[in-house]
Design an enzyme around this catalytic site. Structure first.
Site, PDB file in Angstrom:
ATOM      1  CE  LYS A 143      -0.241  -0.104   5.071  1.00 16.95           C
ATOM      2  NZ  LYS A 143      -1.086  -0.470   6.227  1.00 16.95           N
ATOM      3  NE  ARG A 193      -6.427   0.788  11.185  1.00 15.84           N
ATOM      4  CZ  ARG A 193      -5.194   0.551  10.733  1.00 15.84           C
ATOM      5  NH1 ARG A 193      -4.212   1.372  11.027  1.00 15.84           N
ATOM      6  NH2 ARG A 193      -4.938  -0.504   9.979  1.00 15.84           N
ATOM      7  CE1 TYR A 219      12.136  32.631   3.702  1.00 11.93           C
ATOM      8  CE2 TYR A 219      11.590  30.291   3.709  1.00 11.93           C
ATOM      9  CZ  TYR A 219      11.684  31.496   3.036  1.00 11.93           C
ATOM     10  OH  TYR A 219      11.315  31.564   1.732  1.00 11.93           O
TER      11      TYR A 219
HETATM   12  C1  PLP Z   1      -0.435  -1.497   6.940  1.00 11.55           C
HETATM   13  C2  PLP Z   1      -1.044  -2.740   7.400  1.00 11.55           C
HETATM   14  C3  PLP Z   1      -0.267  -3.913   7.515  1.00 11.55           C
HETATM   15  C4  PLP Z   1       1.240  -3.902   7.420  1.00 11.55           C
HETATM   16  O1  PLP Z   1       1.722  -3.281   8.599  1.00 11.55           O
HETATM   17  P1  PLP Z   1       3.289  -3.150   8.892  1.00 11.55           P
HETATM   18  O2  PLP Z   1       3.343  -2.606  10.270  1.00 11.55           O
HETATM   19  O3  PLP Z   1       3.827  -2.209   7.877  1.00 11.55           O
HETATM   20  O4  PLP Z   1       3.856  -4.499   8.755  1.00 11.55           O
HETATM   21  C5  PLP Z   1      -0.926  -5.090   7.791  1.00 11.55           C
HETATM   22  N1  PLP Z   1      -2.267  -5.112   7.953  1.00 11.55           N
HETATM   23  C6  PLP Z   1      -3.031  -4.011   7.898  1.00 11.55           C
HETATM   24  C7  PLP Z   1      -4.495  -4.106   8.112  1.00 11.55           C
HETATM   25  C8  PLP Z   1      -2.447  -2.782   7.631  1.00 11.55           C
HETATM   26  O5  PLP Z   1      -3.203  -1.677   7.591  1.00 11.55           O
END
Ligand code: PLP
Length: 380
Positions: A37, A135, A268
């Site tokens: 992702k 979540r 700055y």
């Molecule tokens: C991003 C994600 C992962 C991978 O997590 P890492 O900590 O990068 O290994 C796995 N499962 C879900 C549902 C995620 O959102």
């Protein structure tokens, strides 16, 4: 004239990604879903996908459907799951392109079934249970209705439930009491799904941290992301922890150098003042390129053979280094972060300095950096 060094580039080592994948796949000795992702965590979606597959990943995971469709358009044929879907999503392209999808709620399942009816295809479906992260996923209270609806849809041929899954809140703290609690809720959810008739699904719970530290969470498949890119999911200071190799190097060419006297204000707001006569070097990347503004006077950069803290504020397009009396010239490369082998800072060092996590740094670096791939894993 010879080609000038690139202005600024993110160098991605595809062989490191493949080797990290192979290492984890071998260690867990069961299927591995490689999470690619967010543009392969900033490493490039399609090249990262090809590299993890070359390293032995069994399938791919992305959040949004568009990412999965980009993989298909690039000719990636491995199984891919996409899991974060807004209400009103049209699942027809997913089903036509053999993209697996996930549901958190009965309404999401109904939208998937609608697309299955319209296309005449059977959706390969994962059901997400919220075991304590609060979540994605159905709460354990809402779970029985979801699995029963899915079992009916499966009996009608609209879906095939191929996965039951959840995600952990504290996998990076391997002794945390929530881990056992989430595993117990997951086991309860699996039992409910099985008694509803969903007996063929693969169970998966473990992200990277759990893949390296919590074998009791591996179930039928692991689902690492960050570790594939070589970053320690437990955020320790050893860049080669768990045998991983960081795949990303972020570097830029010095654009201008100048000698200045003591007491000169830099960038700055003059938040940095030179202490003695010194050489300043201008680096042409800034917060518009994903170098956090918070890195000003804080984050380390390898320049002229040593790590130096950024002098003064990071601007939109540039920042300044103070290299003292060391030799530096326009065109010399400076390294923001990399594997740490040649004295350069690591992404973890930046994360510690900025009070964030390396995930945020690697996924946000971009802007006008060019991306260059080295290594051959998965190259076409
Ligand atoms: C991003 C994600 C992962 C991978 O997590 P890492 O900590 O990068 O290994 C796995 N499962 C879900 C549902 C995620 O959102």
């Amino acid at each position: 004239m010879t080609n000038p060094a690139p202005r600024a580039e993110v160098v991605v080592d595809l062989d490191a990604i493949a080797a990290n994948t192979a290492l984890l796949r071998d260690r867990v000795d069961r299927p591995l879903m490689a999470v690619v992702k967010a543009d392969g965590y900033g490493h490039g979606l399609v090249p990262a996908a090809r590299a993890v597959l070359a390293g032995g990943a069994d399938c791919l995971g992305v959040t949004v459907l568009d990412e999965a469709l980009v993989l298909r358009a690039a000719g990636v044929t491995a199984p891919v799951l996409s899991w974060l879907h807004n209400p009103g999503t049209d699942y027809a392209p997913a089903l036509q392109q053999d993209v697996q999808v996930s549901a958190n709620a009965v309404w999401g399942l109904e939208e998937i079934v609608t697309a299955a009816r319209a296309t005449g295809r059977t959706a390969q479906l994962h059901l997400f249970v919220d075991t304590g992260l609060s979540r994605e996923g159905a709460t354990i209270a809402d779970w029985p209705a979801l699995v029963e609806a899915a079992a009916r849809a499966q009996a009608e041929g609209h879906v095939s439930v191929v996965g039951l899954w959840s995600h952990m809140a504290y996998a990076d703290a391997p002794t945390h009491p929530t881990i056992g609690a989430q595993v117990r809720v997951f086991d309860e959810a699996v039992a409910l799904a099985r008694s509803a008739g969903l007996t063929d699904a693969r169970l998966h719970l473990a992200n990277s941290a759990a893949t390296v530290a919590l074998p009791e969470t591996w179930y039928d498949m692991v689902r690492p992301g960050i570790a594939l890119y070589g970053l320690d999911p437990l955020c320790g200071s050893d860049p080669h922890a768990h045998g991983l190799r960081p795949a990303m190097t972020v570097q830029a060419g010095v654009m201008l150098t100048k000698r200045v006297p003591a007491g000169v204000g830099v960038s700055y707001g003059h938040t940095y003042l030179t202490r003695a006569e010194t050489t300043l070097a201008l680096v042409p990347v800034g917060y518009a390129d994903g170098v956090p503004r918070a890195a000003g006077n804080t984050a380390p950069v390898l320049a002229a053979g040593a790590q130096r803290r950024i002098a003064g504020r990071v601007c939109m397009d540039q920042f300044v280094l103070d290299v003292g009396d060391d030799a530096i010239a326009a065109g010399d490369q400076v390294v923001l972060w990399g594997p740490g082998d040649d004295g350069e800072p690591t992404a973890q060092q930046w994360a510690t300095a900025l009070d964030t996590i390396h995930y945020e740094l690697v996924t946000r670096v971009g802007g006008r950096f060019a991306r260059r791939y080295v290594g051959s894993a998965g190259a076409v």
